[in-house]
Design an enzyme around this catalytic site. Sequence first.
Site, PDB file in Angstrom:
ATOM      1  N   ASP A   8       0.864  -1.230   0.033  1.00 13.78           N
ATOM      2  CA  ASP A   8      -0.051  -0.036   0.236  1.00 13.78           C
ATOM      3  C   ASP A   8       0.994   1.141   0.029  1.00 13.78           C
ATOM      4  OD1 ASP A   8      -2.461   1.619   0.782  1.00 13.78           O
ATOM      5  OD2 ASP A   8      -1.636   1.933   2.612  1.00 13.78           O
ATOM      6  N   ASP A  10      -0.206   5.003   1.019  1.00 15.68           N
ATOM      7  CA  ASP A  10      -0.390   6.072   2.281  1.00 15.68           C
ATOM      8  C   ASP A  10      -0.376   5.172   3.477  1.00 15.68           C
ATOM      9  OD1 ASP A  10      -0.669   8.715   0.949  1.00 15.68           O
ATOM     10  OD2 ASP A  10      -2.489   7.853  -0.159  1.00 15.68           O
ATOM     11  N   THR A 107      -2.693   1.048  -4.480  1.00 17.09           N
ATOM     12  CA  THR A 107      -3.319   2.409  -3.362  1.00 17.09           C
ATOM     13  C   THR A 107      -4.623   2.667  -3.832  1.00 17.09           C
ATOM     14  OG1 THR A 107      -2.877   4.703  -2.899  1.00 17.09           O
ATOM     15  CG2 THR A 107      -2.203   3.955  -5.066  1.00 17.09           C
TER      16      THR A 107
END
Length: 212
Positions: A8, A10, A107
Amino acid sequence: MTAPVVFDLDGTLVLSEHVHRRTWFRFFDEWDARIDEGTYRNRFVGRRAADVLPEVDGPWRGTPVEELGRRLAELATGLADEVRPVPGAVALLTSLAGRGHRLAVVTSARRDYAERVLDRVLGAAPLVEFVVTAGDVTRGKPDPQGYLGACTRLAADPADCWGFEDSPSGVAALAAAGFGTIVGVCSTAPAADLLAAGAHRTVPDLRDQPPV
């Protein structure tokens, strides 16, 4: 054989929750909407605008979700340079790439933001083979579509892959995709929440990671 590793972005590779929080609450302010902390944490964190906005009642009802997403993207991209790498992220990416691991990112962010962060904040764009963004899927996390798509592009069985996530919805997506090793990064959610969502183990950040 080196295992493919999918991250991922963030909260996993960059500390960005403060930026996304500001983005969302600026958006709420523009709509004169009041979203409480529990709703924000449980419904919005780690998810695509296209998935969450139709689910949460608000004054944006009736506005095309594509228009809402564009506005959020404008707000987020303007703050992209304020995010910082998770401790150990750059070293881990460099080490994995140097040992021949294929790397990908999945993401809930839009492509312009994701590419800017990978390039300007992490300096890791050349190390990552491809990025699956919000615009590349029809169903976002916790749906496994993005991670399954990444495995298809890697020509890899999910059971042979490692996945790193920081949110319960992201961990749930990895679990639903059948990833063999799921590491929860405790930058956004408590370890207990990540383990309950399906993480096999948790870490405080990306320093001192054991070899994949």
